[in-house]
Scaffold this motif. Structure first.
Motif, PDB file in Angstrom:
ATOM      1  N   UNK A 292      13.721  28.804  22.961  1.00  0.00           N
ATOM      2  CA  UNK A 292      13.477  28.366  21.569  1.00  0.00           C
ATOM      3  C   UNK A 292      13.924  26.933  21.305  1.00  0.00           C
ATOM      4  N   UNK A 293      14.890  26.430  22.059  1.00  0.00           N
ATOM      5  CA  UNK A 293      15.428  25.092  21.798  1.00  0.00           C
ATOM      6  C   UNK A 293      14.516  23.979  22.307  1.00  0.00           C
ATOM      7  N   UNK A 294      13.622  24.279  23.246  1.00  0.00           N
ATOM      8  CA  UNK A 294      12.818  23.222  23.873  1.00  0.00           C
ATOM      9  C   UNK A 294      11.450  23.055  23.214  1.00  0.00           C
ATOM     10  N   UNK A 295      11.187  23.784  22.131  1.00  0.00           N
ATOM     11  CA  UNK A 295       9.877  23.716  21.490  1.00  0.00           C
ATOM     12  C   UNK A 295       9.881  22.918  20.195  1.00  0.00           C
ATOM     13  N   UNK A 296      10.988  22.226  19.923  1.00  0.00           N
ATOM     14  CA  UNK A 296      11.028  21.362  18.752  1.00  0.00           C
ATOM     15  C   UNK A 296      10.210  20.102  19.008  1.00  0.00           C
ATOM     16  N   UNK A 297       9.617  19.570  17.951  1.00  0.00           N
ATOM     17  CA  UNK A 297       8.857  18.334  18.085  1.00  0.00           C
ATOM     18  C   UNK A 297       9.754  17.134  18.329  1.00  0.00           C
ATOM     19  N   UNK A 298      10.928  17.149  17.726  1.00  0.00           N
ATOM     20  CA  UNK A 298      11.850  16.023  17.858  1.00  0.00           C
ATOM     21  C   UNK A 298      13.194  16.529  18.373  1.00  0.00           C
ATOM     22  N   UNK A 299      13.789  15.784  19.330  1.00  0.00           N
ATOM     23  CA  UNK A 299      15.076  16.198  19.881  1.00  0.00           C
ATOM     24  C   UNK A 299      16.262  15.521  19.190  1.00  0.00           C
ATOM     25  N   UNK A 300      16.035  14.996  17.983  1.00  0.00           N
ATOM     26  CA  UNK A 300      17.070  14.212  17.314  1.00  0.00           C
ATOM     27  C   UNK A 300      18.369  15.001  17.154  1.00  0.00           C
ATOM     28  N   UNK A 447      11.961  17.275  26.607  1.00  0.00           N
ATOM     29  CA  UNK A 447      11.230  16.427  25.650  1.00  0.00           C
ATOM     30  C   UNK A 447      10.728  15.152  26.319  1.00  0.00           C
ATOM     31  N   UNK A 448      11.584  14.485  27.100  1.00  0.00           N
ATOM     32  CA  UNK A 448      11.163  13.250  27.771  1.00  0.00           C
ATOM     33  C   UNK A 448      10.054  13.536  28.780  1.00  0.00           C
ATOM     34  N   UNK A 449      10.181  14.644  29.519  1.00  0.00           N
ATOM     35  CA  UNK A 449       9.123  15.036  30.464  1.00  0.00           C
ATOM     36  C   UNK A 449       7.820  15.286  29.713  1.00  0.00           C
ATOM     37  N   UNK A 450       7.898  16.037  28.605  1.00  0.00           N
ATOM     38  CA  UNK A 450       6.695  16.343  27.830  1.00  0.00           C
ATOM     39  C   UNK A 450       6.089  15.078  27.251  1.00  0.00           C
ATOM     40  N   UNK A 460      -1.314  11.963  23.605  1.00  0.00           N
ATOM     41  CA  UNK A 460      -0.504  12.432  22.483  1.00  0.00           C
ATOM     42  C   UNK A 460       0.676  13.207  23.042  1.00  0.00           C
ATOM     43  N   UNK A 461       1.837  13.074  22.396  1.00  0.00           N
ATOM     44  CA  UNK A 461       3.012  13.795  22.873  1.00  0.00           C
ATOM     45  C   UNK A 461       3.028  15.232  22.368  1.00  0.00           C
ATOM     46  N   UNK A 462       2.130  15.558  21.447  1.00  0.00           N
ATOM     47  CA  UNK A 462       2.037  16.927  20.927  1.00  0.00           C
ATOM     48  C   UNK A 462       0.556  17.251  20.693  1.00  0.00           C
ATOM     49  N   UNK A 467      -0.568  23.771  24.076  1.00  0.00           N
ATOM     50  CA  UNK A 467      -0.289  22.896  25.212  1.00  0.00           C
ATOM     51  C   UNK A 467       1.213  22.818  25.485  1.00  0.00           C
ATOM     52  N   UNK A 468       1.979  22.673  24.423  1.00  0.00           N
ATOM     53  CA  UNK A 468       3.429  22.532  24.575  1.00  0.00           C
ATOM     54  C   UNK A 468       4.046  23.808  25.140  1.00  0.00           C
ATOM     55  N   UNK A 469       3.618  24.960  24.615  1.00  0.00           N
ATOM     56  CA  UNK A 469       4.159  26.234  25.092  1.00  0.00           C
ATOM     57  C   UNK A 469       3.816  26.477  26.557  1.00  0.00           C
ATOM     58  N   UNK A 470       2.595  26.130  26.949  1.00  0.00           N
ATOM     59  CA  UNK A 470       2.190  26.316  28.345  1.00  0.00           C
ATOM     60  C   UNK A 470       3.013  25.424  29.269  1.00  0.00           C
ATOM     61  N   UNK A 471       3.176  24.161  28.887  1.00  0.00           N
ATOM     62  CA  UNK A 471       3.956  23.250  29.725  1.00  0.00           C
ATOM     63  C   UNK A 471       5.411  23.699  29.808  1.00  0.00           C
ATOM     64  N   UNK A 472       6.004  24.043  28.683  1.00  0.00           N
ATOM     65  CA  UNK A 472       7.397  24.484  28.685  1.00  0.00           C
ATOM     66  C   UNK A 472       7.576  25.762  29.493  1.00  0.00           C
ATOM     67  N   UNK A 473       6.619  26.664  29.409  1.00  0.00           N
ATOM     68  CA  UNK A 473       6.700  27.902  30.192  1.00  0.00           C
ATOM     69  C   UNK A 473       6.625  27.606  31.687  1.00  0.00           C
ATOM     70  N   UNK A 474       5.768  26.669  32.066  1.00  0.00           N
ATOM     71  CA  UNK A 474       5.668  26.301  33.480  1.00  0.00           C
ATOM     72  C   UNK A 474       6.971  25.674  33.981  1.00  0.00           C
TER      73      UNK A 474
END
Length: 550
Positions: A292-300, A447-450, A460-462, A467-474
């Motif tokens: 759940x922590x890696x799916x935020x749009x911003x890592x601020x 986040x930097x990898x994505x 686009x970064x998002x 797309x984000x969920x698939x990449x994070x799952x991989x």
């Protein structure tokens, strides 16, 4: 283009963040079209020439004679001083006192040398710190110290080469990265290699972090389990080192009341051990905490906890010193049958050179860290100081644990906290601190990898949540595979460090430097031989990692 403007009459008034493009299309007034392009000399800031292609590309049918005259005047002076570093300055009588475009004011760096040095040191202080005692044992005591110094010098030199190449290309105060330099001087292939190496560094960091987070979580819960069972966790034996990999027999010629020869900790309940296993279950259960922590749009939010890294390193340094005082010195340079016999040199030294290549790796962000230097002339000095401090920190941690470790030196683990019982209170505190630090850093790595990966593929970064969920799952899947089947951070850091050290940190900076010299007509044979030799060292380090597998 969005412009921020100020009124000269009230220089302290708030800045306007944007203007209405539709007003320009209808034909601006002189005050709208021709804001003052620089601050006056008395303001203490440098005026810079401005490109008026954007103005000339639009058709304005309602320009009056005053507007046209001022536009032509600015075009003329801009042609005379086309570069931002030009010493030519428009005279004051040509600059009408109407408005100021604040975007073109040259921003001076405000970062002090101390901040720069600390940022470089903090960036290079990573998981390699836990593997340094093991790495020194793999290389041999004397050889390990010398190689740590040599690798620091090599990586320092190539970091300097990166800063120099960025400066050579950056003639317009434009924000560029080393991958842009590679594309400019070597071509698209070099930019791709730099891009892949950067991604591989991030992926390697994620894998190592997942293994360590799993390890820390396992030991933290085990400690709590022992305490809940009413076991005594404050006995003196809980601070003694252990050898998890094997069970060496005590040597009658070398005994110490403070050294425990046990291979593990307390016997765990069968049910607890079946459901709470460091390799089989914990890495998978960790998904519920981290995903759940890696799916935020911003890592601020996570960047606010960067200080945890410094606190953790400081605690480890003090913790290692405390153990050294408690255990004493255990070195034997003569008796080869002694369990604490010290090898000066070992053929497995590439383990250390691979780890140190990643330990000293700051090349993909050294330009960004030093960009806002208040005194750019001190950048090289600060870089040298930072590398000296990093080298001393790594050598200190590796040597003090290696020297004080009272069991067979081959018992040293690639995470030296594994040589401490899970009932060790100080080790428990260290694991808690490192656990929360890595929980905060892991989303930043993702986040930097994505950002780099998605922006390269989709622009686009998002692109979408899917797309984000698939990449994070991989990414999580790769981390789990390594944590379950190859939980050896020493080997992983060695391979990642050797590859990225060879490609990004050594080969590309040397090739770029030789290309710059070639274009300037100053490339000589000694320069070619020296930098080719450095590239061969990096290649040999990478090949050496495969030889260790045998």
């Amino acid at each position: 283009m969005s412009l921020s403007v100020n009124s000269v009459e009230d220089d302290q008034s708030p800045l306007l963040s944007s203007y209405n493009p539709s007003e320009v299309s209808r034909g601006p007034s002189p005050r709208q079209l021709l804001p003052v392009l620089d601050r006056r000399v008395s303001d203490g800031r440098q005026r810079q020439p401005v490109n008026y292609n954007s103005i000339s590309s639009n058709s304005y049918g309602s320009h009056d004679s005053e507007t046209s005259a001022v536009v032509s005047r600015y075009k003329y002076y801009t042609k005379l001083a086309p570069h931002s570093d030009s010493s030519f300055t428009m005279p004051d009588h040509v600059v009408p006192g109407l408005f100021i475009i604040t975007e073109i004011v040259k921003i001076q760096g405000s970062q002090s040398s101390i901040i720069t040095i600390f940022s470089l040191w903090n960036t290079m202080m990573g998981t390699s710190l836990l593997s340094m005692p093991w790495a020194i044992n793999q290389a041999g005591f004397t050889c390990g110290i010398l190689l740590l110094l040599a690798m620091a010098a090599l990586m320092l030199y190539t970091s300097y080469r990166i800063l120099h190449s960025v400066k050579c290309l950056n003639s317009s105060n434009e924000v560029i990265e080393f991958s842009d330099v590679c594309r400019e001087y070597l071509g698209r292939w070099a930019e791709v290699i730099a891009f892949v190496s950067s991604l591989l560094t991030l992926l390697g960091g994620m894998i190592v972090y997942w293994i360590l987070i799993s390890n820390f979580l396992y030991n933290i819960v085990t400690f709590i389990y022992h305490q809940s069972q009413g076991e005594d966790i404050s006995t003196s034996g809980s601070t003694d080192p252990i050898c998890p990999s094997r069970s060496p027999q005590p040597n009658p010629n070398h005994t110490s009341p403070n050294i425990s020869m046990v291979t593990g900790d307390h016997s765990h309940d069968a049910t607890f051990s079946r459901w709470w296993d460091e390799q089989k279950t914990v890495p998978i259960m960790l998904i519920a905490v981290v995903f759940p922590l890696i799916n935020f749009k911003s890592p601020t939010f996570f960047t606010k906890f960067n200080a945890l890294g410094t606190i953790s390193v400081t605690y480890l340094v003090c913790f290692a010193m405390k153990n050294a005082i408690s255990w004493g010195v255990h070195l034997d340079f003569h008796n080869t049958s002694s369990p604490v016999y010290v090898h000066e040199v070992k053929s497995t030294f590439p383990s250390l050179t691979g780890i140190s290549a990643l330990a000293y790796f700051v090349h993909n962000c050294v330009s960004a860290i030093t960009r806002l230097q208040k005194h750019p002339e001190n950048t090289v000095r600060d870089l040298i100081i930072a590398y000296v401090l990093v080298a001393l920190t790594y050598i200190y941690m590796g040597v003090i644990v290696y020297v004080s470790f009272g069991l067979d030196k081959d018992c040293l683990e690639d995470n030296f906290l594994n040589n401490l019982k899970d009932t060790n209170v100080m080790a428990f505190v260290a694991r808690i601190g490192l656990f929360f630090q890595m929980i905060c850093v892991f989303p930043l790595l993702v986040f930097i990898f994505r950002l780099q990966f998605m922006n390269s593929l989709f622009g686009s970064i998002w692109p979408s949540l899917t797309h984000v969920l698939l990449l994070n799952s991989a990414l999580i899947g790769v981390c789990i595979i390594f944590a379950v089947f190859l939980p050896h951070i020493g080997k992983i850091i060695g391979f990642v460090g050797a590859f990225c050290g060879f490609s990004y940190a050594i080969a590309l900076p040397c090739l770029v430097f030789m290309k710059i010299r070639h274009q300037a007509g100053t490339l000589t044979l000694p320069i070619i031989i020296f930098h080719s030799f450095l590239i061969l060292i990096g290649l040999g380090n990478f090949i050496g990692q495969f030889l260790l597998l045998g």
